[in-house]
Every structure is written in C-alpha cells, then in structure tokens.
Scaffold this active site. Structure first.
Site, mmCIF file in Angstrom:
data_model
loop_
_atom_site.group_PDB
_atom_site.id
_atom_site.type_symbol
_atom_site.label_atom_id
_atom_site.label_comp_id
_atom_site.label_asym_id
_atom_site.label_seq_id
_atom_site.Cartn_x
_atom_site.Cartn_y
_atom_site.Cartn_z
ATOM 1 N N TRP A 67 0.753 -1.461 -0.037
ATOM 2 C CA TRP A 67 -0.205 0.000 -0.088
ATOM 3 C C TRP A 67 0.828 1.157 0.040
ATOM 4 O O TRP A 67 1.616 1.315 0.840
ATOM 5 C CB TRP A 67 -0.803 0.089 1.114
ATOM 6 C CG TRP A 67 -1.880 -0.960 1.363
ATOM 7 C CD1 TRP A 67 -2.795 -1.388 2.721
ATOM 8 C CD2 TRP A 67 -2.530 -2.001 0.368
ATOM 9 N NE1 TRP A 67 -3.615 -2.199 2.505
ATOM 10 C CE2 TRP A 67 -3.469 -2.631 1.328
ATOM 11 C CE3 TRP A 67 -2.412 -2.244 -0.930
ATOM 12 C CZ2 TRP A 67 -3.997 -3.958 0.457
ATOM 13 C CZ3 TRP A 67 -2.902 -3.235 -1.455
ATOM 14 C CH2 TRP A 67 -3.927 -3.880 -0.888
ATOM 15 N N GLU A 183 -9.110 -3.636 -5.354
ATOM 16 C CA GLU A 183 -10.352 -4.374 -5.605
ATOM 17 C C GLU A 183 -11.487 -3.185 -5.780
ATOM 18 O O GLU A 183 -12.543 -3.229 -4.925
ATOM 19 C CB GLU A 183 -10.656 -5.186 -4.352
ATOM 20 C CG GLU A 183 -9.578 -6.217 -4.381
ATOM 21 C CD GLU A 183 -9.961 -7.572 -3.328
ATOM 22 O OE1 GLU A 183 -9.588 -8.550 -3.431
ATOM 23 O OE2 GLU A 183 -10.482 -7.231 -2.489
ATOM 24 N N TYR A 263 -9.810 -16.059 -5.015
ATOM 25 C CA TYR A 263 -10.245 -16.479 -3.747
ATOM 26 C C TYR A 263 -11.631 -17.265 -3.642
ATOM 27 O O TYR A 263 -12.693 -17.036 -3.448
ATOM 28 C CB TYR A 263 -10.557 -15.195 -2.949
ATOM 29 C CG TYR A 263 -9.377 -14.397 -2.359
ATOM 30 C CD1 TYR A 263 -8.390 -14.954 -1.662
ATOM 31 C CD2 TYR A 263 -8.998 -13.080 -2.769
ATOM 32 C CE1 TYR A 263 -7.215 -14.287 -1.194
ATOM 33 C CE2 TYR A 263 -8.165 -12.446 -2.430
ATOM 34 C CZ TYR A 263 -6.965 -12.992 -1.691
ATOM 35 O OH TYR A 263 -6.041 -12.346 -1.493
ATOM 36 N N GLU A 303 -3.428 -11.338 -6.487
ATOM 37 C CA GLU A 303 -3.689 -12.003 -5.001
ATOM 38 C C GLU A 303 -4.395 -13.320 -5.393
ATOM 39 O O GLU A 303 -5.199 -13.571 -6.187
ATOM 40 C CB GLU A 303 -4.918 -11.005 -4.056
ATOM 41 C CG GLU A 303 -4.341 -9.799 -3.905
ATOM 42 C CD GLU A 303 -5.504 -9.019 -2.854
ATOM 43 O OE1 GLU A 303 -6.244 -9.771 -2.450
ATOM 44 O OE2 GLU A 303 -5.342 -7.810 -2.626
#
Length: 410
Positions: A67, A183, A263, A303
């Site tokens: 970040w 996201e 995910y 991710e």
C-alpha cells in the site's frame, strides 16, 4: 560496474502480451505484504521490512505489492485531503529504497476500496465533513470533489522525491507499476458505467504525470454486462452485480496490464473442496485467454491464497492451490503467452502473527511452500535470462534450454 548495475535495473515496460526489462521477457513470481509502510514508521518494527524482503528474495520472489496509502487512520500517510505526515512518507521512502537493495520491484496501490487503511469510505467521510451531500461510499467514484482529492493524492505520491536515494518516485525503476485501487467495486451501479468513467479518467491522469511506469486497475476480475458469454466463469451470480466488468474495464487508454484475484474459499464456499481447484484453473485460463485474444496485454494474478481459518483446511491443500496457480501460468509462459505472473497473498516474516488474516505465509516456517515457490522462481528465471524478446522462443538458445534441469517439467 556501477553503470552496468544501474543499466540492469531498468524500468519495466510492456511489449504486446509480455513484460520486458532490458529488452528481455520478465515473468513475475511475487507476493503481497500490504503493511510495509506502517511497519517502517516505527524503528522497533522497521527491521521486519528488511526481513520480509530478504526472505522473499531468498526464494526468488521479485515483485511485491504493497500500500502507498493510509488515509485518516492510525499512522496515516494522508491525515486529511492533501495533508501528509512526513514521518510516514519517509517510511514509504525507506520501503522503496530497501526493496531496491534486494532487487524487488514494487506494485504500489494508491487507495483501498474497503475501509481498511481508510480507503474510499474515508474519502467520503472527508467529503461529508466538508459539507458535501453524499449518500453512498460509491459517491467516491462520481463526485468531482472526491475525484479531486484522489487526483491530488496521486500527484503527491508520484512526484515524491525519496529522502533515502533522492530519486523521484515517477523516475524510479524499483516501482513496477501503479495500481489505481485495491479491488474497486461500485455495487450501486451494476451497469458498470460509473466505475468505468472513473477508471478511464484516472488511468489517463496517472499517465499524464508519469508516462514511464505501467498502470493497472487492481480489479478482482469479475466478468460483467459487456461479456454475457463469459459470466459463466464467475464464482457466483453476485459477481455480476458489483459494478465491475473485466474486459470493458481493461480495454481503455492508459491501462497496461490486467489484474485478477483468486479467492475460491471466500467466493464459492469457505469449506475446502476439490471443486475449488477446478475453479482456480478455469478462472485463470479464461482470463489468460481474454488477455491474449481480446485485450492483447499481460495479466497478473495479483492476489491468491487459502485461509488457515477455512473449515477443512490443511497445508497440503494450500500447497496444491499454489502449485495449480504456478502450473497454469507455466502453460502460458511456455508459449510466450499473456500469463505474466502471480502474487501470493501474503508473505510475512516471523513475529507478525498478530497481523495474520488467516492467509499469512511465513516462509521460514513452511518449507513445502518455500520449495514450491523457489522451484517456480528458477523455472521463470530460465525464461527471463536466456530468451531475449526478439527470439520469441524460437532461437538457437532452444537447445540450451533443453539441457537445463527441470526443462521437461517446464
């Protein structure tokens, strides 16, 4: 020697479906560690930044996503719109300079969709505090004042001069790419128009300040209204309603490569199941195909992971997921395709368990994962070091590749 080393650390660029540096392909094996800036602020935890880079480098990981924001909260970088804490900015300077020491490039995300570390909800709160009539967090994408807050942050970060090495961020090859948002979702507009307009404006704005670095959006990869024939690959029907649209969002000026997250354990079901592995493979293959045939750009799976908190979790299953991701990517890499890399969520050093969301991987404590990651790094290094861009996998070096260990597995 110093000149040679400097030349070797070239800005990453994109040529067609591949990343290149120094006119050679660059396939990525990387990781996420989002809290590096916050840890670097405090001298008592700063060493953890160096530790995670050292451990990642030891298994061949070469790109870290982290970040470049912390809005209005504890140890905030941006305390209020365009008001910055210099000590926190110096911490980000340290992260970037330290990454360079370990030859790790950084994908820097500029804001969060979620409220962790502030994100778009904090921008909306700032707007309300300034007297704006805002009714939804999604007003972040459409209200001109909130857009101006975001643009000001982008301008400040990109023009920052690093206090450790005196290199302006927008000129530093240590930075692999800028990510518009972690996201992004806009569920108040399932047509996708509101988010699309924001992406179009912000991608061009970033490029207007920094035309040299790559730009990506930070999307999870859900298919939307523009491609009804692809929504079958989504993990669930809700994915079509969050205002994102993988093909449409990426098919614009200023975006250099595609981003996708994986995910299965939160999108399909938390209970571990072999169907998750099938989803991972089909999800990846569909996006690699679209990146190649429709978008004409590389795709990074930014991710992916498995939570130790999932019902039925076991370490061998997590190993299978990571291996599935790597194998699927190698099938593309062998052909010089768009599958450009992946970033584990997430790599932590020892002693940071209190930050673990269930997905943390401590390489020193997980030898099986370390071995899988290290072998994949070696395989990618084969392509990155022996094949120049111009050869397109058909040159005389082919015989040298065949002589290498693991080539049959490649």
């Amino acid at each position: 020697m110093a000149d040679m080393e400097e030349n070797a650390w070239a800005m990453v660029q994109k040529q067609g479906k591949q990343f290149v540096a120094n006119n050679r392909p660059l396939y990525v094996n990387g990781f996420n560690t989002y809290w590096l800036m916050v840890f670097a602020v405090d001298q008592s935890t700063r060493a953890k930044v160096s530790e995670v880079f050292q451990q990642a480098s030891s298994v061949g990981l070469t790109v870290c996503r982290t970040w470049a924001f912390n809005d209005g909260q504890w140890r905030a970088l941006q305390k209020a719109p365009s008001v910055y804490d210099e000590d926190v900015f110096k911490a980000l300077d340290f992260v970037i300079s330290e990454a360079r020491k370990y030859k790790i490039r950084l994908i820097l995300s500029l804001i969060n969709n979620w409220d962790s570390y502030g994100g778009k909800p904090q921008y909306v709160k700032w707007g309300k505090d300034a007297g704006l009539n805002l009714t939804s967090d999604d007003d972040f994408f459409s209200h001109p004042t909130l857009r101006s807050y975001y643009k000001a942050h982008v301008k400040t970060v990109l023009n920052r001069v690093n206090t450790f090495n005196n290199i302006t961020y927008k000129d530093d090859p240590t930075i692999f790419a800028w990510e518009l948002m972690n996201e992004p979702r806009c569920p108040s507009d399932s047509s996708g128009d509101k988010l699309q307009e924001w992406i179009e404006e912000m991608a061009v704005y970033v490029k207007s300040i920094d035309p040299n670095h790559l730009v990506e959006i930070g999307l999870e990869g859900f298919y939307g209204p523009s491609t009804p024939n692809r929504v079958q690959f989504n993990p669930n029907t809700y994915a079509q309603q969050v205002g994102t649209d993988f093909i449409r969002n990426h098919n614009i000026l200023g975006v250099d490569f595609a981003s996708v997250h994986i995910y299965a354990d939160s999108w399909i079901s938390q209970s571990i199941d072999d169907s998750h592995l099938k989803f991972v493979k089909s999800w990846m293959e569909s996006h690699i195909e679209d990146a190649e045939k429709v978008l004409g750009m590389p795709v990074i799976f930014g991710e992916y992971g498995v939570s130790t908190k999932d019902p039925g979790y076991n370490s061998s299953y997590r190993d299978k997921v990571i291996s599935t991701v790597y194998t699927t990517l190698l099938n593309s890499t062998k052909k010089g395709g768009s599958g450009a890399g992946s970033l584990l969520w997430q790599v932590f050093p020892e002693g940071t368990d209190y930050m673990d969301d269930g997905y943390a991987i401590v390489l020193s404590k997980t030898p099986s994962i370390s071995n899988i990651v290290s072998l994949h790094s070696k395989r990618l290094a084969t392509f990155n070091s022996l094949c120049s861009w111009k050869c397109r996998w058909g040159c005389k070096k082919k015989h040298r590749l065949e002589e290498l260990d693991h080539h049959d597995e490649l």
